[in-house]
Design an enzyme around this catalytic site. Sequence first.
Site: not given
Ligand code: BG6
Length: 506
Positions: A198-199, A203, A261
């Site tokens: 879950d990226h 952050k 997220h």
């Molecule tokens: C991804 C989603 O997980 O996160 C995208 O699939 C979204 O739709 C993105 O745009 C948002 O990531 P960040 O890091 O740009 O906030």
Amino acid sequence: MTATAPKQQENPLAEGLALRRTPDPCALVIFGASGDLNHKKLMPALYALAVRRLLPQRFAIVGVARTEGDDESFRQDMEAAVKQHARDEFRQDTWDELAPQLHYLSTDFADTSGEDKVHDLLEKLDEDEELGGNRVFYLAVPPPAFPTIVEALGKRRDDRGWTRLVVEKPFGHDLASAQQLTATLLEYFKEEEIFRIDHYLGKETVQNMLALRFANGIFEPIWNRQFVDHVQITVAESIGIEARAGYYEHAGAIRDIFQNHLLQLLALTAMEPPIDFTSDSVHNEKVKVLRALHTPGPKSVVRGQYGRGFVEGEEAVAYREEAGVAADSVTDTYVAAKLYVDNWRWADTPFYVRMGKRLARHETTIAIQFKAAPHPPFEEAASEGLRPNVLVVHVQPDEGVSLAIGAKVPGQGMTIRTVHMDFLYGGAFRTGMPEAYERLILDTMLGDSTLFTRADEVEEQWLLVDSIVAAWQRDKPAFPNYPAGSWGPPSADELLHRDGRSWRRH
Ligand code: BG6
């Protein structure tokens, strides 16, 4: 005394990553290497790690995809990706060191010779580069491809080095498919070998939520229902769905952002202090929050879909006009909800959350709104400009934290107004912010799963989403219901107005 000015001390906090150990020698195998994720995120992150000398000394990156190609074409392609997407300036010497470590295999895993090719190349690299049989397998492919690849890898496992499997989202489509996927992975890999990305957890500002809460004595005593009026979490994007209709039509904002997220941000905000910062201790506390989340009734959830409008001065088409989207699509591009965490700390304290595409601005924030002072002794007129204290974590952009407090306006009399105490990352640490993937890739190599999601967390997240989506099946929404470039449907404002509150002003 010398005449020269003393050399300015390096800020020891500027590059936290540099303080960690370097991972063991290993091979990183990226399935789906010709895809967007590899070009835009993974390779630029690997390059950033190379610039900071954080990659293992003996290391190999193996790109695997169906697209025709060889080592040479892959290196050229990755060089172009780094030049376009890396946060650091391109440095030829760094690239010249990294490029020979890149290898490419064009193969389709549906055909069984694919696994042999990967296996043979890894054996050769183990021998040539002395990688000790250590492997990170990164699944940057669409979910239907997961089981075939996992099975193929699992069957060829040996016990020489360590093995880690990184799984990109979406992790399932609902609870049943997530459980099914977990069962498939667990047939061949142990839970501690599985890294579900879950990226958002990579952050810096999200991790700082933990630092803010648990490294400072002053917040914890007031971080509860007694002092907090409510919490607002916003994940606003100004971009649309880009070229991802095929995926997004089936996901919607609820599966794309809310399920992962958003709920992770909420869990970090609401969790109890873990006894230590080990993976299990952190996961255990987060999962308790997710379990305590009350299923919201239909009146507490708002869904939306954008119509035509203007975003940051540019004309934007409606969601239903995007390429690949059905003309009568009922996919949600916006969700707002009022959630409750049913435990002693948070009972009766609403967590208002909202997320959406094509909103007015790109902004992710967590705002803790405290209760108003019980009995301000000032005249009402004098404190008209005074709002209750709010602590805002700016996840992105303008990363930092700000605290809204009341202060006296200079001059005669006693007029009070709200002002902000701000901490900005850029100013305090004088360094660029690392990309989430830098941290996460490094953690997979180090075997640290603290910033990844555990199977039980994912399941709790789906349980909540499934119940919300089930309620949606009952009626057809009147979409579109918000213009691109706005802050979402009017019903999202009403959700708070009913409680005598409103979304934070922007
Ligand atoms: C991804 C989603 O997980 O996160 C995208 O699939 C979204 O739709 C993105 O745009 C948002 O990531 P960040 O890091 O740009 O906030």
